[in-house]
Design an enzyme around this catalytic site. Structure first.
Site, PDB file in Angstrom:
ATOM      1  N   CYS A   1      -3.039   8.710 -14.151  1.00 25.64           N
ATOM      2  CA  CYS A   1      -2.054   7.938 -13.389  1.00 25.64           C
ATOM      3  C   CYS A   1      -2.705   6.755 -12.669  1.00 25.64           C
ATOM      4  O   CYS A   1      -2.960   5.738 -13.295  1.00 25.64           O
ATOM      5  CB  CYS A   1      -1.292   8.862 -12.433  1.00 25.64           C
TER       6      CYS A   1
ATOM      7  N   HIS B   1       0.609  12.659 -15.892  1.00 27.06           N
ATOM      8  CA  HIS B   1      -0.359  13.639 -15.377  1.00 27.06           C
ATOM      9  C   HIS B   1      -0.526  14.783 -16.386  1.00 27.06           C
ATOM     10  O   HIS B   1       0.193  15.785 -16.300  1.00 27.06           O
ATOM     11  CB  HIS B   1       0.134  14.222 -14.057  1.00 27.06           C
TER      12      HIS B   1
ATOM     13  N   GLU C   1      -2.680  16.997 -16.487  1.00 26.56           N
ATOM     14  CA  GLU C   1      -3.188  18.232 -15.860  1.00 26.56           C
ATOM     15  C   GLU C   1      -2.087  19.264 -15.608  1.00 26.56           C
ATOM     16  O   GLU C   1      -2.349  20.460 -15.586  1.00 26.56           O
ATOM     17  CB  GLU C   1      -3.931  17.911 -14.552  1.00 26.56           C
TER      18      GLU C   1
HETATM   19  N1  GLN Z   1       0.096   5.076  -6.605  1.00 24.57           N
HETATM   20  C1  GLN Z   1       0.320   4.882  -7.990  1.00 24.57           C
HETATM   21  C2  GLN Z   1       1.809   4.687  -8.289  1.00 24.57           C
HETATM   22  O1  GLN Z   1       2.623   4.953  -7.461  1.00 24.57           O
HETATM   23  C3  GLN Z   1      -0.236   6.032  -8.796  1.00 24.57           C
HETATM   24  C4  GLN Z   1       0.465   7.315  -8.567  1.00 24.57           C
HETATM   25  C5  GLN Z   1      -0.302   8.508  -9.038  1.00 24.57           C
HETATM   26  O2  GLN Z   1      -1.496   8.459  -9.280  1.00 24.57           O
HETATM   27  N2  GLN Z   1       0.374   9.637  -9.164  1.00 24.57           N
HETATM   28  O3  GLN Z   1       2.193   4.264  -9.342  1.00 24.57           O
END
Ligand code: GLN
Length: 531
Positions: A385, A510, A512
């Site tokens: 992400c 994600h 994970e």
């Molecule tokens: N802060 C970033 C966003 O809002 C990444 C979010 C994250 O890593 N879950 O897009």
């Protein structure tokens, strides 16, 4: 044939919080599943939050995201891993959501002039949520967060007491997880706090059927006699659970002590013999010898607390156990990567890095520098992400576009390589407004991503506000990266990878959350194999 009614296992905790109620609940689910019983599971959290999306992960641990986009407590991650199933928003119930509903109903006039009260209105709203989540399953496990006696948890305790009464005999059992402290001076394990915790539960009208007694070290079996005498719980229904070398051992311990038989008999369940073969393999792999040891740098801003990145750590563990590789995980403080030299020193001796998800500007420049280093030095990189967003900025900067940035880091930057999606503008800082949950992703032929997944289409879970800015996508090749996974309409970049790199991959989702101890995730397996 009429379907047998759902039976309930309520898991509460006494003495202290954080002693492993979640793991106990998940482990009970794990064994029951192995006995052919269909199981659902739910966590009730007494916080006044509506969901876990706004909770600080450094304090509360990871925010786990379900396939339908609910932002939940990290215990749901344990549940999914132990039960090997995908849960939904209904498995996470926080007080805020219940109160919101009760108050909305009151405003809508649904209480027909009645005085709206905690008992029975809030408690019945809780019961309705539990009953609807349980529907269609043989057994529904409900864990009540916090410790029995906590002021804010009382409506949940009262709700399950009323529910047991309402459902009648052999429909519900209560499992109480207590803690046995060790007193160094007299070198003994003390049961008094546990006795008091049982008394507290009884005082609220609930008699425990099973006691799970956690301790740091192994406790003598005479502790069971004492606990039984004082708590009134039969000896067979008390299990001592000292710290395990891995949490995945807990289902095996509970099964070896016959707790599943106690549950099956008390609830009069139709169950076959347990089959823990696959699970035994998971635990064996964790303990087995390994071919080599690798050092993985976790480039993060919240250090020292594994709970913050729980699913990432579990995914790395699952993949490395599977590959018979010992993974040594080291924290790299992203806020201390102020220049190239510091990055080189910090990453010296590290075989690969993971840049996990995150929010806010702290440590972002350090993460970009780590990704720049990894691209230049061909150090294996796995970005999750935020780790994708920083990787794209890193590639742009390496290619000479020094003004490349992300909107989260610098909204006024000249080149916003990562920016807000159109439908998100103005919604920053608002709960539940991100791109959440499952979305499809199409993988490019011939890419590393396609090779890892061995399929063309995948579905993964998301939780983010920012995206790759499409205005810059035609530059990727010249920056040494490619978008190897995109949304089916090609509007959103889902995966990027290095074009001239042994292993540089990052996803906007994600992965994970979908890794399992018995089925490691391909992105994590690929990363571990590359080290
Ligand atoms: N802060 C970033 C966003 O809002 C990444 C979010 C994250 O890593 N879950 O897009």
């Amino acid at each position: 044939m009429t379907k047998r009614p759902t039976k309930f296992v309520f898991v509460t905790g006494g003495v202290l919080s954080g002693v492993g109620k979640g793991i106990t609940a998940a482990s009970i689910g794990n064994i029951l599943k192995s006995r052919g019983v269909s199981v659902n599971i739910q966590k009730c959290d007494p916080y006044l939050n509506v969901d876990a999306g706004t909770l600080n992960p450094a304090e509360h641990g990871e925010c786990f995201v379900t396939k339908d986009g609910a932002e939940t407590d990290l215990d749901l991650g344990h549940y999914e891993r132990f039960l090997d199933m995908e849960l939904t928003h209904s498995s996470s119930l926080m007080s805020g959501r219940i109160l919101q509903k009760v108050i909305a109903d009151e405003r809508a006039g649904k209480y027909l002039g009645k005085t709206v009260q905690f008992i029975p209105h809030v408690t019945s709203a809780i019961q309705n949520e539990i009953l609807s989540t349980a529907e269609g399953f043989d057994v529904h496990i409900v864990e009540i967060g916090g410790t029995v006696g906590d002021y804010e948890g009382l409506s949940f305790i009262e709700a399950i007491r009323e529910l047991a009464l309402r459902l009648g005999p052999q429909r519900c059992i209560f499992v109480h997880v207590v803690y046995l402290p060790y007193l160094g001076a007299s070198q003994e394990i003390k049961t008094k706090p546990a006795q008091n915790a049982v008394r507290e539960l009884r005082g609220l009208g609930i008699v425990p059927d099973i006691l799970v007694a956690r301790s740091e070290d192994k406790a003598d079996s005479h502790v069971i006699d004492k606990l039984s005498l004082f708590s009134g719980v039969e000896k067979e229904a008390i299990v001592l659970l000292p710290n395990a070398s891995t949490i995945y051992e807990v289902p095996l311990t509970l099964e070896a002590k016959g707790i599943d038989d106690v549950i099956v008999s008390k609830l009069d369940l139709k169950a076959r013999k347990s089959d823990m073969k696959e699970w035994r393999q998971v635990v064996a792999r964790a303990h087995n010898g390994h071919k080599k040891t690798v050092k993985i740098g976790i480039v993060a801003k919240y250090l020292n607390n594994q709970d913050t990145y729980m699913s990432v750590f579990e995914a790395l563990r699952a993949a490395s156990w599977h590959e018979e590789i010992k993974a040594q995980l080291v924290w790299i403080d992203a806020e201390r990567l102020d220049n190239e030299k510091q990055v080189a020193v910090a990453l010296k001796g590290v075989d690969g890095i993971v840049v996990p998800g995150g929010f806010g500007i702290r440590g972002l420049e350090g993460k970009i520098r780590a990704a720049q280093y990894s691209l230049k030095n061909k150090l294996p990189y796995l970005g999750l992400c935020l780790g994708l967003q920083m990787a794209v900025v890193a590639a742009a900067r390496n290619a000479g576009l020094k003004t490349a940035s992300s909107k989260e880091l610098d909204p006024k930057a000249k080149d916003l390589i990562i920016t807000t999606m159109n439908n998100q503008v103005g919604k920053e800082n608002t709960g539940g407004t991100m791109r959440l949950g499952d979305y499809d992703c199409k993988l490019s032929p011939g890419s590393l991503a396609r090779k890892l997944y061995a399929r063309d289409m995948i579905v993964e879970r998301h939780r983010h506000r920012y995206e790759c800015n499409n205005d810059y996508r035609d530059k990727y090749e010249s920056w040494g990266i490619r978008a190897s996974g995109v949304s089916p309409d090609n509007h959103l970049v889902e995966i990027i990878e290095g074009t001239d790199h042994p292993f540089f991959i990052a996803s906007q989702f994600h992965p994970e959350f979908k890794s399992r101890p018995n089925h490691p995730h391909p992105m994590f397996s690929g990363f571990i194999k590359s080290l």
